[in-house]
Design a protein around this motif. Sequence first.
Motif, PDB file in Angstrom:
ATOM      1  N   UNK A  26       0.837  -1.204   0.000  1.00  0.00           N
ATOM      2  CA  UNK A  26       0.000   0.000   0.000  1.00  0.00           C
ATOM      3  C   UNK A  26       0.874   1.257   0.000  1.00  0.00           C
ATOM      4  N   UNK A  27       0.288   2.355  -0.491  1.00  0.00           N
ATOM      5  CA  UNK A  27       1.008   3.622  -0.581  1.00  0.00           C
ATOM      6  C   UNK A  27       0.163   4.736   0.027  1.00  0.00           C
ATOM      7  N   UNK A  28       0.795   5.564   0.865  1.00  0.00           N
ATOM      8  CA  UNK A  28       0.153   6.750   1.432  1.00  0.00           C
ATOM      9  C   UNK A  28       0.798   7.964   0.784  1.00  0.00           C
ATOM     10  N   UNK A  29      -0.007   8.865   0.266  1.00  0.00           N
ATOM     11  CA  UNK A  29       0.527  10.011  -0.464  1.00  0.00           C
ATOM     12  C   UNK A  29      -0.023  11.307   0.097  1.00  0.00           C
ATOM     13  N   UNK A  30       0.839  12.305   0.146  1.00  0.00           N
ATOM     14  CA  UNK A  30       0.427  13.655   0.545  1.00  0.00           C
ATOM     15  C   UNK A  30       0.718  14.606  -0.610  1.00  0.00           C
ATOM     16  N   UNK A  31      -0.325  15.246  -1.121  1.00  0.00           N
ATOM     17  CA  UNK A  31      -0.183  16.221  -2.198  1.00  0.00           C
ATOM     18  C   UNK A  31      -0.082  17.616  -1.594  1.00  0.00           C
ATOM     19  N   UNK A  32       0.940  18.335  -1.981  1.00  0.00           N
ATOM     20  CA  UNK A  32       1.188  19.674  -1.457  1.00  0.00           C
ATOM     21  C   UNK A  32       0.425  20.700  -2.292  1.00  0.00           C
ATOM     22  N   UNK A  33      -0.204  21.659  -1.627  1.00  0.00           N
ATOM     23  CA  UNK A  33      -0.839  22.755  -2.354  1.00  0.00           C
ATOM     24  C   UNK A  33       0.263  23.643  -2.920  1.00  0.00           C
ATOM     25  N   UNK A  34       0.317  23.725  -4.225  1.00  0.00           N
ATOM     26  CA  UNK A  34       1.388  24.482  -4.862  1.00  0.00           C
ATOM     27  C   UNK A  34       0.893  25.110  -6.144  1.00  0.00           C
ATOM     28  N   UNK A  35       1.348  26.325  -6.397  1.00  0.00           N
ATOM     29  CA  UNK A  35       0.940  27.052  -7.591  1.00  0.00           C
ATOM     30  C   UNK A  35       1.745  26.622  -8.815  1.00  0.00           C
ATOM     31  N   UNK A  36       3.068  26.420  -8.593  1.00  0.00           N
ATOM     32  CA  UNK A  36       3.928  26.106  -9.731  1.00  0.00           C
ATOM     33  C   UNK A  36       4.757  24.841  -9.535  1.00  0.00           C
ATOM     34  N   UNK A  37       4.691  24.230  -8.368  1.00  0.00           N
ATOM     35  CA  UNK A  37       5.520  23.071  -8.057  1.00  0.00           C
ATOM     36  C   UNK A  37       6.412  23.364  -6.864  1.00  0.00           C
ATOM     37  N   UNK A  38       6.964  22.305  -6.277  1.00  0.00           N
ATOM     38  CA  UNK A  38       7.813  22.470  -5.110  1.00  0.00           C
ATOM     39  C   UNK A  38       9.253  22.071  -5.442  1.00  0.00           C
ATOM     40  N   UNK A  39      10.167  22.538  -4.606  1.00  0.00           N
ATOM     41  CA  UNK A  39      11.593  22.223  -4.744  1.00  0.00           C
ATOM     42  C   UNK A  39      11.947  21.224  -3.643  1.00  0.00           C
ATOM     43  N   UNK A  40      12.102  19.942  -3.949  1.00  0.00           N
ATOM     44  CA  UNK A  40      12.398  18.961  -2.893  1.00  0.00           C
ATOM     45  C   UNK A  40      13.782  19.167  -2.302  1.00  0.00           C
ATOM     46  N   UNK A  41      13.879  18.971  -0.992  1.00  0.00           N
ATOM     47  CA  UNK A  41      15.164  19.128  -0.318  1.00  0.00           C
ATOM     48  C   UNK A  41      15.441  17.890   0.531  1.00  0.00           C
ATOM     49  N   UNK A  42      15.142  17.938   1.815  1.00  0.00           N
ATOM     50  CA  UNK A  42      15.437  16.817   2.709  1.00  0.00           C
ATOM     51  C   UNK A  42      14.342  15.773   2.644  1.00  0.00           C
ATOM     52  N   UNK A  43      14.740  14.496   2.712  1.00  0.00           N
ATOM     53  CA  UNK A  43      13.808  13.369   2.792  1.00  0.00           C
ATOM     54  C   UNK A  43      14.545  12.246   3.507  1.00  0.00           C
ATOM     55  N   UNK A  44      14.327  12.114   4.817  1.00  0.00           N
ATOM     56  CA  UNK A  44      15.093  11.163   5.613  1.00  0.00           C
ATOM     57  C   UNK A  44      14.214  10.652   6.756  1.00  0.00           C
ATOM     58  N   UNK A  71      11.082  26.189   9.067  1.00  0.00           N
ATOM     59  CA  UNK A  71      11.408  24.990   9.822  1.00  0.00           C
ATOM     60  C   UNK A  71      11.307  23.723   9.003  1.00  0.00           C
ATOM     61  N   UNK A  72      11.921  22.667   9.532  1.00  0.00           N
ATOM     62  CA  UNK A  72      11.774  21.347   8.946  1.00  0.00           C
ATOM     63  C   UNK A  72      10.397  20.792   9.287  1.00  0.00           C
ATOM     64  N   UNK A  73       9.961  19.798   8.536  1.00  0.00           N
ATOM     65  CA  UNK A  73       8.665  19.170   8.769  1.00  0.00           C
ATOM     66  C   UNK A  73       8.851  17.711   9.139  1.00  0.00           C
ATOM     67  N   UNK A  74       7.975  17.202   9.957  1.00  0.00           N
ATOM     68  CA  UNK A  74       7.964  15.777  10.295  1.00  0.00           C
ATOM     69  C   UNK A  74       6.596  15.207   9.948  1.00  0.00           C
ATOM     70  N   UNK A  75       6.598  13.930   9.585  1.00  0.00           N
ATOM     71  CA  UNK A  75       5.341  13.291   9.142  1.00  0.00           C
ATOM     72  C   UNK A  75       5.361  11.835   9.550  1.00  0.00           C
ATOM     73  N   UNK A  76       4.267  11.393  10.143  1.00  0.00           N
ATOM     74  CA  UNK A  76       4.079   9.987  10.474  1.00  0.00           C
ATOM     75  C   UNK A  76       2.991   9.442   9.546  1.00  0.00           C
ATOM     76  N   UNK A  77       3.379   8.885   8.422  1.00  0.00           N
ATOM     77  CA  UNK A  77       2.392   8.415   7.441  1.00  0.00           C
ATOM     78  C   UNK A  77       1.453   7.377   8.055  1.00  0.00           C
ATOM     79  N   UNK A  78       0.194   7.493   7.724  1.00  0.00           N
ATOM     80  CA  UNK A  78      -0.794   6.570   8.267  1.00  0.00           C
ATOM     81  C   UNK A  78      -1.327   6.999   9.614  1.00  0.00           C
TER      82      UNK A  78
END
Length: 440
Positions: free
Chosen positions: A183-201, A234-241
């Motif tokens: 299974x996959x959990x996805x979060x779509x970001x509200x964005x006008x033109x797209x986002x610039x990905x940085x940290x993912x850890x 700030x950085x963001x944290x997320x607990x998927x599910x």
Amino acid sequence: MSTLHDRLADLAQDAPPALPDPGLWDVARRYHRRRRVGTGVAVAATVLALGLVGGLGWVKADDGIQPAGPGAAPALADRIWEPSPWLPGTDDEGPLGQLAVLLPADRGGWTGAEDGVVGISADTGEYRFLDLPEDALRDHALAPDGAHVAYWTTGAPEGTPQTAGGQQLPVTGVAVHDTVTGRTVQHDVETEHGIVPDALVWADDETLVLSYGQEYVGDDAPAKKQGGSSFPEGLMSWRPGVEEEPVLTEVKAGGVETSNGRGALLVERSDGMVRWDVETGSVARLPLPGRSMAEVTALDQAGRAAAYPRGNRHPNGISVVRLGGPQDSVQSTPVPGADTFAVLAWFDDEHVLAERYAPDERHTELQRVDVTTGESETVVDLPGPGNFAGQLALGLLDEPFASRPAPPEPLDPRLLVGLSAGVVLVGGAALVRWRRRARP
């Protein structure tokens, strides 16, 4: 007086009647029998050759040693092999389960190779491509327990997209794939033109730390306005599910250097490197003097020591920085005689996992290095001479390394199709030639 015509007519009337050759029927029967037998032999030979080609493909697809039994304990393998571009995917055979390693790899296709990612099962050692959605980017993050893979996703923004002149859709979200359930959990970001990905850890087995910026304009903006973006404080944290969307923290945004997989991260800020405890929110400075920013730093299990390649050589010596004493004073010490390309993790308070040259200096290995004495032992044999680009499930470092099988090397299906077509053409040409040459 009789004419020539009359005389010929009289001769024809006196001639005996013509009888068929009594052996002609047998000749015809033998001729047709030869044609049928020859045709049958040619067809049988062609079918046999096609079967051999198909069997060759099946043998090559199954020529690896059989994976460890399902009851085997999860573990990291003591050898990592170069994966075949024609390995099966999870869409074909179902979820792979808990992963030990995640490897970027070229995946074969009918029109050429494309970017892919191979998972290595922690239970069986099986290699298989992860069939993530088409909007998944190649940047992936493997959770410490090996059960989740995070990645950025692309999509259509609310306004004009920013693709930097390319044809791909911009990044618009983040997703987490469960390697056990599929299974996959996805979060779509509200964005006008797209986002610039940085940290993912991953901070731990359940918490993902991320950061991204917002593009200022789309591709249709004037050239002088291109290239700008804004990042949150700030950085963001997320607990998927558990949480519907990432939560903005009070930790100032900056590059996330590494995570120990147990809730502590090294974060690079404008005022220096800090250690951040995600659960408690505590932040402590951890200067890393003379470190090479291009190399990998590892944070120990307690989050109170970091090991990193120090210097400008390649490989570099290993240095260790510890927080100690009532004032959290910083102590930096070199590891005797230990050169490395990258420090990936800590086993315990005194041993790190580092990528170093094998004795033949023709390829690299992952070695367990004593940070006090510099003594080392090989724990993982790596493929090829290049630097290791994979990710390990850090939670498995507490378990013994296991001997796992080599993956199969399936043949290129385009080659099988070509061989099959060639066999059919050769068989057909041989049959036509034989039938033309066969005579009664």
